[in-house]
Design a protein around this motif. Structure first.
Motif, PDB file in Angstrom:
ATOM      1  N   VAL A  16     -16.787 -12.489   4.057  1.00 16.94           N
ATOM      2  CA  VAL A  16     -16.586 -12.028   5.435  1.00 16.94           C
ATOM      3  C   VAL A  16     -15.213 -12.447   5.940  1.00 16.94           C
ATOM      4  O   VAL A  16     -14.462 -11.633   6.497  1.00 16.94           O
ATOM      5  N   GLU A  17     -14.872 -13.695   5.750  1.00 20.31           N
ATOM      6  CA  GLU A  17     -13.597 -14.220   6.242  1.00 20.31           C
ATOM      7  C   GLU A  17     -12.415 -13.472   5.621  1.00 20.31           C
ATOM      8  O   GLU A  17     -11.497 -13.041   6.319  1.00 20.31           O
ATOM      9  N   THR A  18     -12.434 -13.300   4.315  1.00 17.89           N
ATOM     10  CA  THR A  18     -11.331 -12.631   3.618  1.00 17.89           C
ATOM     11  C   THR A  18     -11.267 -11.153   3.981  1.00 17.89           C
ATOM     12  O   THR A  18     -10.191 -10.607   4.241  1.00 17.89           O
ATOM     13  N   PHE A  19     -12.427 -10.499   4.005  1.00 17.37           N
ATOM     14  CA  PHE A  19     -12.480  -9.081   4.367  1.00 17.37           C
ATOM     15  C   PHE A  19     -11.926  -8.883   5.774  1.00 17.37           C
ATOM     16  O   PHE A  19     -11.116  -7.987   6.019  1.00 17.37           O
ATOM     17  N   ASN A  20     -12.346  -9.738   6.700  1.00 15.86           N
ATOM     18  CA  ASN A  20     -11.941  -9.595   8.095  1.00 15.86           C
ATOM     19  C   ASN A  20     -10.481  -9.964   8.335  1.00 15.86           C
ATOM     20  O   ASN A  20      -9.934  -9.665   9.393  1.00 15.86           O
ATOM     21  N   GLN A  21      -9.843 -10.583   7.351  1.00 15.04           N
ATOM     22  CA  GLN A  21      -8.397 -10.830   7.414  1.00 15.04           C
ATOM     23  C   GLN A  21      -7.615  -9.608   6.927  1.00 15.04           C
ATOM     24  O   GLN A  21      -6.403  -9.661   6.805  1.00 15.04           O
ATOM     25  N   GLY A  22      -8.339  -8.525   6.617  1.00 20.23           N
ATOM     26  CA  GLY A  22      -7.685  -7.303   6.157  1.00 20.23           C
ATOM     27  C   GLY A  22      -7.429  -7.274   4.671  1.00 20.23           C
ATOM     28  O   GLY A  22      -6.560  -6.536   4.210  1.00 20.23           O
ATOM     29  N   LYS A  23      -8.203  -8.059   3.909  1.00 11.75           N
ATOM     30  CA  LYS A  23      -8.027  -8.136   2.455  1.00 11.75           C
ATOM     31  C   LYS A  23      -9.329  -7.778   1.738  1.00 11.75           C
ATOM     32  O   LYS A  23      -9.930  -8.603   1.051  1.00 11.75           O
ATOM     33  N   PRO A  24      -9.788  -6.526   1.857  1.00 11.74           N
ATOM     34  CA  PRO A  24     -11.072  -6.162   1.253  1.00 11.74           C
ATOM     35  C   PRO A  24     -11.083  -6.273  -0.269  1.00 11.74           C
ATOM     36  O   PRO A  24     -12.098  -6.659  -0.858  1.00 11.74           O
ATOM     37  N   GLY A  25      -9.979  -5.958  -0.923  1.00 12.26           N
ATOM     38  CA  GLY A  25      -9.913  -6.079  -2.377  1.00 12.26           C
ATOM     39  C   GLY A  25     -10.028  -7.528  -2.821  1.00 12.26           C
ATOM     40  O   GLY A  25     -10.739  -7.847  -3.769  1.00 12.26           O
ATOM     41  N   GLN A  54     -11.378  -1.846  -6.168  1.00 12.12           N
ATOM     42  CA  GLN A  54     -10.844  -0.539  -5.771  1.00 12.12           C
ATOM     43  C   GLN A  54     -11.773   0.152  -4.774  1.00 12.12           C
ATOM     44  O   GLN A  54     -11.314   0.751  -3.795  1.00 12.12           O
ATOM     45  N   PHE A  55     -13.078   0.057  -5.008  1.00  9.70           N
ATOM     46  CA  PHE A  55     -14.049   0.675  -4.100  1.00  9.70           C
ATOM     47  C   PHE A  55     -13.866   0.149  -2.678  1.00  9.70           C
ATOM     48  O   PHE A  55     -13.767   0.913  -1.722  1.00  9.70           O
ATOM     49  N   TRP A  56     -13.820  -1.176  -2.525  1.00  7.98           N
ATOM     50  CA  TRP A  56     -13.745  -1.760  -1.178  1.00  7.98           C
ATOM     51  C   TRP A  56     -12.391  -1.520  -0.524  1.00  7.98           C
ATOM     52  O   TRP A  56     -12.319  -1.326   0.697  1.00  7.98           O
ATOM     53  N   GLU A  57     -11.317  -1.517  -1.300  1.00  5.22           N
ATOM     54  CA  GLU A  57     -10.017  -1.202  -0.710  1.00  5.22           C
ATOM     55  C   GLU A  57     -10.012   0.225  -0.162  1.00  5.22           C
ATOM     56  O   GLU A  57      -9.556   0.479   0.952  1.00  5.22           O
TER      57      GLU A  57
END
Length: 126
Positions: A16-25, A54-57
């Protein structure tokens, strides 16, 4: 069980933390096993960590995902594999919020618990 739950909570928190920092990959890279399988709704199976990245990006960009939150509803262990049932809330750049329910089968890889099978679909927001 307490130790496993703590480890799983930490992995989910990191995602969650990493994704929400704009880094989904990067978020996907941290949580999926090398041979992970994602089963997104109405889409083909995604196989392997690199494909998950790649999917999440792509999904984050195309859907305009701004933030995600995960909440474990239940966690059980069958044999040596934990499985988690949970809810995810996703905020889109459009201002819309979408709810999902998910099941993750966890697997220990290189000494860390990781998402091995990940399946989800939409749910009504409560």
């Amino acid at each position: 069980m307490t130790e496993v739950r703590g480890s799983i909570d930490e992995v989910n928190r990191r995602f969650v933390e990493t994704f929400n920092q704009g880094k989904p990959g990067r978020a996907a890279e941290q949580v999926y096993t090398a041979d992970a399988r994602l089963l997104p709704p109405d889409a083909p199976i995604v196989e392997g960590r690199d494909a998950a990245i790649q999917f999440w990006e792509t999904a984050a960009q195309q859907l305009g995902i701004r933030a995600v939150q995960l909440r474990t509803v239940s966690l059980e262990i069958v044999g040596d594999l934990p499985y988690e049932i949970g809810h995810a809330d996703v905020d889109l750049q459009s201002g819309q919020q979408v709810g999902f329910k998910y099941v993750v089968i966890w697997k220990r890889e290189d000494g860390h618990w990781r998402w091995h099978v990940d399946i989800w679909n939409t749910r009504p927001l409560s």
